[in-house]
Structures are given as structure tokens and as C-alpha cells.
Write a protein that holds these residues in place. Sequence first.
Motif, PDB file in Angstrom:
ATOM      1  N   LEU A  45      52.616  -7.587 -85.961  1.00  0.00           N
ATOM      2  CA  LEU A  45      53.088  -8.918 -86.341  1.00  0.00           C
ATOM      3  C   LEU A  45      52.171  -9.949 -85.695  1.00  0.00           C
ATOM      4  N   PHE A  46      51.908 -11.030 -86.421  1.00  0.00           N
ATOM      5  CA  PHE A  46      51.058 -12.099 -85.904  1.00  0.00           C
ATOM      6  C   PHE A  46      51.825 -13.421 -85.956  1.00  0.00           C
ATOM      7  N   PHE A  47      51.832 -14.141 -84.824  1.00  0.00           N
ATOM      8  CA  PHE A  47      52.544 -15.414 -84.745  1.00  0.00           C
ATOM      9  C   PHE A  47      51.583 -16.513 -84.306  1.00  0.00           C
ATOM     10  N   ASP A  48      51.659 -17.659 -84.994  1.00  0.00           N
ATOM     11  CA  ASP A  48      50.824 -18.793 -84.626  1.00  0.00           C
ATOM     12  C   ASP A  48      51.275 -19.398 -83.297  1.00  0.00           C
ATOM     13  N   ALA A  49      52.594 -19.357 -83.022  1.00  0.00           N
ATOM     14  CA  ALA A  49      53.139 -19.903 -81.774  1.00  0.00           C
ATOM     15  C   ALA A  49      53.932 -18.809 -81.065  1.00  0.00           C
TER      16      ALA A  49
ATOM     17  N   SER B 196      61.081   8.069 -69.004  1.00  0.00           N
ATOM     18  CA  SER B 196      59.950   7.327 -69.560  1.00  0.00           C
ATOM     19  C   SER B 196      59.725   6.018 -68.816  1.00  0.00           C
ATOM     20  N   VAL B 197      58.510   5.487 -68.969  1.00  0.00           N
ATOM     21  CA  VAL B 197      58.157   4.160 -68.475  1.00  0.00           C
ATOM     22  C   VAL B 197      57.441   3.428 -69.603  1.00  0.00           C
ATOM     23  N   GLU B 198      57.936   2.238 -69.964  1.00  0.00           N
ATOM     24  CA  GLU B 198      57.341   1.459 -71.039  1.00  0.00           C
ATOM     25  C   GLU B 198      57.035   0.051 -70.534  1.00  0.00           C
ATOM     26  N   ILE B 199      55.956  -0.543 -71.065  1.00  0.00           N
ATOM     27  CA  ILE B 199      55.664  -1.954 -70.834  1.00  0.00           C
ATOM     28  C   ILE B 199      56.050  -2.697 -72.112  1.00  0.00           C
ATOM     29  N   LEU B 200      56.932  -3.684 -71.974  1.00  0.00           N
ATOM     30  CA  LEU B 200      57.402  -4.453 -73.118  1.00  0.00           C
ATOM     31  C   LEU B 200      56.981  -5.906 -72.981  1.00  0.00           C
ATOM     32  N   GLU B 201      56.781  -6.566 -74.118  1.00  0.00           N
ATOM     33  CA  GLU B 201      56.474  -7.993 -74.114  1.00  0.00           C
ATOM     34  C   GLU B 201      57.454  -8.725 -75.013  1.00  0.00           C
ATOM     35  N   ALA B 202      57.660 -10.010 -74.702  1.00  0.00           N
ATOM     36  CA  ALA B 202      58.645 -10.803 -75.418  1.00  0.00           C
ATOM     37  C   ALA B 202      58.052 -11.402 -76.686  1.00  0.00           C
ATOM     38  N   LEU B 203      58.777 -11.266 -77.778  1.00  0.00           N
ATOM     39  CA  LEU B 203      58.442 -11.920 -79.028  1.00  0.00           C
ATOM     40  C   LEU B 203      58.813 -13.405 -78.952  1.00  0.00           C
TER      41      LEU B 203
ATOM     42  N   ALA C 217      46.891 -12.644 -77.798  1.00  0.00           N
ATOM     43  CA  ALA C 217      48.244 -13.089 -77.452  1.00  0.00           C
ATOM     44  C   ALA C 217      49.103 -13.352 -78.680  1.00  0.00           C
ATOM     45  N   HIS C 218      48.495 -13.401 -79.864  1.00  0.00           N
ATOM     46  CA  HIS C 218      49.238 -13.686 -81.090  1.00  0.00           C
ATOM     47  C   HIS C 218      49.655 -12.419 -81.832  1.00  0.00           C
ATOM     48  N   ARG C 219      49.180 -11.285 -81.380  1.00  0.00           N
ATOM     49  CA  ARG C 219      49.448 -10.020 -82.065  1.00  0.00           C
ATOM     50  C   ARG C 219      50.500  -9.227 -81.303  1.00  0.00           C
ATOM     51  N   PHE C 220      51.517  -8.732 -82.031  1.00  0.00           N
ATOM     52  CA  PHE C 220      52.598  -7.945 -81.440  1.00  0.00           C
ATOM     53  C   PHE C 220      52.798  -6.678 -82.260  1.00  0.00           C
ATOM     54  N   SER C 221      53.126  -5.602 -81.572  1.00  0.00           N
ATOM     55  CA  SER C 221      53.393  -4.357 -82.283  1.00  0.00           C
ATOM     56  C   SER C 221      54.718  -4.456 -83.027  1.00  0.00           C
ATOM     57  N   TRP C 222      54.803  -3.703 -84.123  1.00  0.00           N
ATOM     58  CA  TRP C 222      56.057  -3.648 -84.866  1.00  0.00           C
ATOM     59  C   TRP C 222      57.137  -2.997 -83.993  1.00  0.00           C
ATOM     60  N   PRO C 223      58.383  -3.480 -84.112  1.00  0.00           N
ATOM     61  CA  PRO C 223      59.481  -2.757 -83.438  1.00  0.00           C
ATOM     62  C   PRO C 223      59.493  -1.311 -83.892  1.00  0.00           C
ATOM     63  N   ASP C 224      59.467  -0.390 -82.925  1.00  0.00           N
ATOM     64  CA  ASP C 224      59.248   1.023 -83.232  1.00  0.00           C
ATOM     65  C   ASP C 224      60.571   1.744 -83.369  1.00  0.00           C
ATOM     66  N   ALA C 225      60.995   1.967 -84.600  1.00  0.00           N
ATOM     67  CA  ALA C 225      62.255   2.677 -84.834  1.00  0.00           C
ATOM     68  C   ALA C 225      62.159   4.147 -84.464  1.00  0.00           C
ATOM     69  N   ALA C 226      60.928   4.673 -84.348  1.00  0.00           N
ATOM     70  CA  ALA C 226      60.746   6.090 -84.036  1.00  0.00           C
ATOM     71  C   ALA C 226      60.519   6.332 -82.546  1.00  0.00           C
ATOM     72  N   ALA C 227      60.825   5.337 -81.714  1.00  0.00           N
ATOM     73  CA  ALA C 227      60.652   5.500 -80.272  1.00  0.00           C
ATOM     74  C   ALA C 227      61.546   6.632 -79.762  1.00  0.00           C
ATOM     75  N   PRO C 228      61.123   7.340 -78.712  1.00  0.00           N
ATOM     76  CA  PRO C 228      61.915   8.469 -78.205  1.00  0.00           C
ATOM     77  C   PRO C 228      63.239   8.005 -77.606  1.00  0.00           C
ATOM     78  N   ASN C 229      64.228   8.886 -77.678  1.00  0.00           N
ATOM     79  CA  ASN C 229      65.539   8.588 -77.104  1.00  0.00           C
ATOM     80  C   ASN C 229      65.469   8.735 -75.588  1.00  0.00           C
ATOM     81  N   SER C 230      65.068   7.663 -74.919  1.00  0.00           N
ATOM     82  CA  SER C 230      64.836   7.752 -73.481  1.00  0.00           C
ATOM     83  C   SER C 230      66.087   7.505 -72.645  1.00  0.00           C
TER      84      SER C 230
END
Length: 210
Positions: A66-70, A84-91, A114-127
Amino acid sequence: MWAHHVATKAIVVPLLLEVGQSVEIPIFRLRPSVPQLELWFERGQAPRPELGEWSSNMEAEDGRALFFDAPGSRVLLRVRTSSSVEILEALPVGGQGADILTRGLVRFVDDGDAHRFSWPDAAAPNSLPRGHSRLSVSVLDVGDAIRGERIELCLQSAMGFKVSDPGYAWLWIFFFWPVLVVLLLLAGLPLVLLSRSTRFGSGGDAPAQD
């Protein structure tokens, strides 16, 4: 009803946006699931451009990001579970209530944009395992505009009215528990009346004995 209450219960804890700050969240899950987190900011009276704006650049999106102008001020969190250990960033701000503005969290990709974000991952492992566990969240980085702000971190419930983790669908009908109670009362009332009628109808004078 107990299982439905557990499945639909969100957990909200305070969090100070300062590097090094951390919180521990005790959790109980009926089934293994993926932790879904979001940040709650005070809405206030004035606009809050530092929290970003949910206006995506459709031409730049490639199906994987996903790309956001702001995008808003940066927030990076380390989220640790027992497996598991994950690094997350705020949309950017994606929802709002009467008093809050919400920012979802997605997996962080260190690509320098800073404008590019990964898609919410529905296939993330059940941690989050079944039963009792703990979720540890610590602040790795935060933008100057919101540094030092006290917010709330919300761990969303495993089950919602529209979206649920796998394995919880059978509990959905309990959103309508008042209807189920009425049905039980309608079924139980004739049984109570029949029971009383049978009890009193079987009484009477005992036969006289010689």
C-alpha cells in the motif's frame, strides 16, 4: 456464552510513545490465532495531520504493498509472543470514534520508503497459542510529532460480528443471545406449567382404609 464472551473480548492497555517503553498483555485464546493490534489516539478538537491520512495512491500499488501520500508520524513496535518476534509499523489513521483515531499495524519492511506499507497479511502464522499466554510489545521508534504521547494499544478480539479468526464461526449465533433466551423461555414455560399441573393433579384424598 462463556466461550463467546472470551472470543469477543478485546484488550486495551495504555502505552507511552517513547523508545524503550513496553507493555505486557496477558491473553487467553480458545484456539491458536494471529494477534491483531491497533493504536488508539485521542481525537481532540483540532485536526491531527501528524497521524496521517488514509488516502492511498492506487497507481503505485502493485498488489503487494500500500502507498500513502500522507503516512503520518512513524511508529515501530516489536511484538513478541512465545513463538515469534515481529516488527510492526503503524498505518495512517484508518478509523475513528467519538473520542479516538485508530491506526492499524502491519509488518514492517525496511525498504527506505516511508510511504510504502506491506499488505495486511491474512496468512500470518498463528503465533498466539491456545490457552493462556503473554504478548510483549515495546516501542522501537516514534516520530517527533507524537513522541511522548500517551495512547492506548488495542489487541482486537479473535471474533467480531463481521470478521473472525478460523474456528470461531460456530459462536457467531451467540451475538443474538437475547433471542436465544426468549426461545428458551418460550420452550421452558409450557414445561413448568405441565410440571405444576402434573404435581397438583396427582394429589387428592388417600383412599379410606378399613
